[in-house]
Design an enzyme around this catalytic site. Structure first.
Site, mmCIF file in Angstrom:
data_model
loop_
_atom_site.group_PDB
_atom_site.id
_atom_site.type_symbol
_atom_site.label_atom_id
_atom_site.label_comp_id
_atom_site.label_asym_id
_atom_site.label_seq_id
_atom_site.Cartn_x
_atom_site.Cartn_y
_atom_site.Cartn_z
ATOM 1 N N HIS A 55 0.831 -1.213 0.000
ATOM 2 C CA HIS A 55 0.000 0.000 0.000
ATOM 3 C C HIS A 55 0.860 1.256 0.000
ATOM 4 O O HIS A 55 1.220 1.777 1.061
ATOM 5 C CB HIS A 55 -0.911 -0.035 1.234
ATOM 6 N N HIS A 57 1.497 5.239 -2.140
ATOM 7 C CA HIS A 57 1.042 6.244 -3.110
ATOM 8 C C HIS A 57 2.292 6.972 -3.588
ATOM 9 O O HIS A 57 2.763 7.884 -2.912
ATOM 10 C CB HIS A 57 0.099 7.253 -2.437
ATOM 11 N N PHE A 58 2.830 6.552 -4.731
ATOM 12 C CA PHE A 58 4.061 7.190 -5.224
ATOM 13 C C PHE A 58 3.786 8.417 -6.093
ATOM 14 O O PHE A 58 4.701 9.037 -6.599
ATOM 15 C CB PHE A 58 4.947 6.164 -5.943
ATOM 16 N N ARG A 59 2.496 8.766 -6.253
ATOM 17 C CA ARG A 59 2.090 10.068 -6.807
ATOM 18 C C ARG A 59 2.495 10.303 -8.253
ATOM 19 O O ARG A 59 2.460 11.444 -8.712
ATOM 20 C CB ARG A 59 2.659 11.219 -5.955
ATOM 21 N N ASN A 89 -4.831 6.507 -7.129
ATOM 22 C CA ASN A 89 -5.304 7.897 -7.042
ATOM 23 C C ASN A 89 -4.223 8.886 -7.469
ATOM 24 O O ASN A 89 -3.893 9.827 -6.765
ATOM 25 C CB ASN A 89 -5.856 8.228 -5.647
ATOM 26 N N HIS A 174 -10.601 0.786 0.766
ATOM 27 C CA HIS A 174 -10.573 1.870 1.761
ATOM 28 C C HIS A 174 -11.968 1.883 2.380
ATOM 29 O O HIS A 174 -12.932 2.290 1.738
ATOM 30 C CB HIS A 174 -10.243 3.222 1.115
ATOM 31 N N HIS A 225 -5.667 -0.453 5.987
ATOM 32 C CA HIS A 225 -5.492 0.441 7.140
ATOM 33 C C HIS A 225 -6.643 0.420 8.157
ATOM 34 O O HIS A 225 -7.288 1.442 8.424
ATOM 35 C CB HIS A 225 -5.193 1.874 6.709
ATOM 36 N N ASP A 295 0.765 2.572 3.861
ATOM 37 C CA ASP A 295 -0.079 3.638 3.315
ATOM 38 C C ASP A 295 0.759 4.906 3.147
ATOM 39 O O ASP A 295 0.338 6.004 3.534
ATOM 40 C CB ASP A 295 -1.320 3.881 4.192
ATOM 41 N N HIS A 299 2.667 14.259 1.343
ATOM 42 C CA HIS A 299 2.267 15.591 0.887
ATOM 43 C C HIS A 299 3.407 16.520 1.293
ATOM 44 O O HIS A 299 4.114 16.241 2.264
ATOM 45 C CB HIS A 299 0.971 16.032 1.579
#
Ligand code: NCD
Ligand code: ZN
Ligand code: ZN
Length: 427
Positions: A55, A57-59, A89, A174, A225, A295, A299
């Site tokens: 899990h 989020h490497f954006r 996402n 989620h 999560h 997770d 940011h």
């Protein structure tokens, strides 16, 4: 045999003084004595399977100011992770074949470590699931709104599960019910408000919908999560095809601890009470929770440093997950067996990849650890683009060397590996 590695190695659930033989990146032999063309001897150190983080989020694409596939995968490698699974996402969102194949191509060029990708399921692409199935490593469904999320109305859950079924690919959830979240939304000034805005009953409601929709359908469902004791309570009698995971932040933080800069702990689902945290911690020890997942949701400091209510939710963590738990093991708080099951073995099983265990036939992905070398986490020494961590100053044990498919990626905590070494897995 191309290579052999000698040391105190975690095989068959225990440490043994032995050797592993490696041929074409796979473990081809495990014996007391072996000598290959190249022989590594790691005295007084521990050799463990590398971690698998299902899990992150490497954006990339679209939010590369926060992270990209090369910085994210480099950070993961330094933390002893050999394979990650990236969430949909991004921008564009990974919800169609084009976006998925573009992301595979970009990650193949940039990744230092092996990776898989999820396809997001939304109200509009339910009919495309059979095509997406051929290309993705698994699916992701957001039942409730979160940062840059894609949403699926829970009325479609059963249909989605049926369309995904009869593959070995999991669907990750989620689990926060959107109607419930909307009902409780208040203006938030701190973590306690964020907790009130997203109460545990919303998680419970979403998990209930998932259990109902999965009933009688042949597929693997993973609840991401998990954050509340009542959510876990519901999962106690689940069928075997439903797994659940917990993050380090839900295990280490709680709202009664008045942390400074609270916005940096704003995350979905929210940090909850000490009671929830205790129950979750015990459940990773007794096996009620299957896995640990970071997770990793970075940011930038600028994005976070705004009024609490408008700040994005998400915490970075892919580089610190294994080191934090290695320290807990050293500190006697968690047995090795539980850590290596929940961060290596079980994640590999969920994603159906030949990793996560040091046994013949598996990829030779392992880390070398000096258990005496405890350090304090310092953000400036981590490799995230966002340059911060909520685990600043926490004690941790980072791996010294990291091998993936028999290749030495990290030596003496220096990167030898190259971008583009990582392979796409899980199809
Ligand atoms: C994640 C993000 O920023 O992408 N944020 C978070 O708070 N966990 C999205 C998610 O996993 O819910
Ligand atoms: Zn989420
Ligand atoms: Zn996430």
């Amino acid at each position: 045999m191309d290579q052999t590695v000698e040391g105190k190695i975690y095989v068959n659930g225990d440490f043994q003084e032995c050797c592993i033989g490696i041929t074409d990146g796979k473990i081809s032999n495990i014996k007391k004595i072996l000598k290959g063309d190249k022989h590594y001897k790691f005295d007084h150190k521990l050799i463990l399977p590398a971690g698998i983080d299902i899990h992150v989020h490497f954006r990339d694409p679209g939010m590369k100011n926060k992270e990209d596939f090369s910085t994210g995968s480099m950070a993961a490698a330094f933390g002893g992770i050999s394979c990650v699974f990236d969430m949909p996402n991004t921008n564009p969102q990974t919800t169609n074949l084009q976006a998925l194949s573009d992301k595979i191509a970009l990650a193949k060029k940039k990744s230092f470590i092996d990776f898989g990708l999820y396809a997001g399921v939304i109200d509009d692409n339910i009919k495309q699931i059979s095509n997406l199935k051929k290309l993705c490593s698994g699916f992701k469904v957001y039942i409730g709104g979160t940062t840059n999320s894609l949403q699926l109305d829970p009325i479609y859950l059963n249909q989605v599960f049926k369309n995904i079924s009869s593959t070995n690919k999991p669907v990750l959830i989620h689990a926060e019910d959107d109607a419930c979240l909307n009902k409780h939304k208040i203006i938030e000034n701190n973590l306690a408000d964020h907790f009130s805005s997203r109460p545990s009953i919303c998680e419970e409601k979403a998990i209930r919908s998932v259990i109902e929709a999965a009933n009688g359908v042949d597929l693997k469902v993973h609840i991401c999560h998990l954050s509340s004791s009542i959510g876990l309570e519901l999962l106690k009698n689940r069928t075997k095809n439903i797994t659940c995971g917990v993050t380090p932040h839900h295990l280490f933080f709680n709202i009664e601890n008045s942390m400074r800069n609270q916005v940096f702990y704003k995350v979905n689902p929210p940090i909850r009470t000490n009671f929830d945290r205790d129950i979750l911690s015990n459940s990773i020890k007794n096996g009620l929770i299957d896995i640990i997942e970071s997770d990793h949701a970075p940011h930038t400091v600028e994005e976070k440093n705004v009024e609490f209510d408008s700040a994005p939710s998400g915490i970075p963590g892919v580089e610190t997950i294994f080191p934090l738990f290695l320290y807990l093991v050293k500190d006697g708080k968690l047995p090795f067996s539980r850590l290596l099951y929940s961060l290596c073995e079980k994640p590999a099983e969920i994603l159906n990849i030949p990793k996560g265990k040091l046994e013949v036939g598996k990829d030779a992905d392992f880390i070398v650890v000096d258990f005496k070398k405890v350090c304090k986490i310092k953000s400036e020494r981590l490799h995230y683009k966002c340059e911060w961590s909520p685990f600043e100053k926490w004690p941790a044990i980072f791996p010294i060397h990291v091998f993936i498919r028999g290749e030495k990626l990290i030596e003496d905590q220096e990167m030898l590996g190259k971008k583009g070494f990582g392979r796409f897995v899980g199809v």
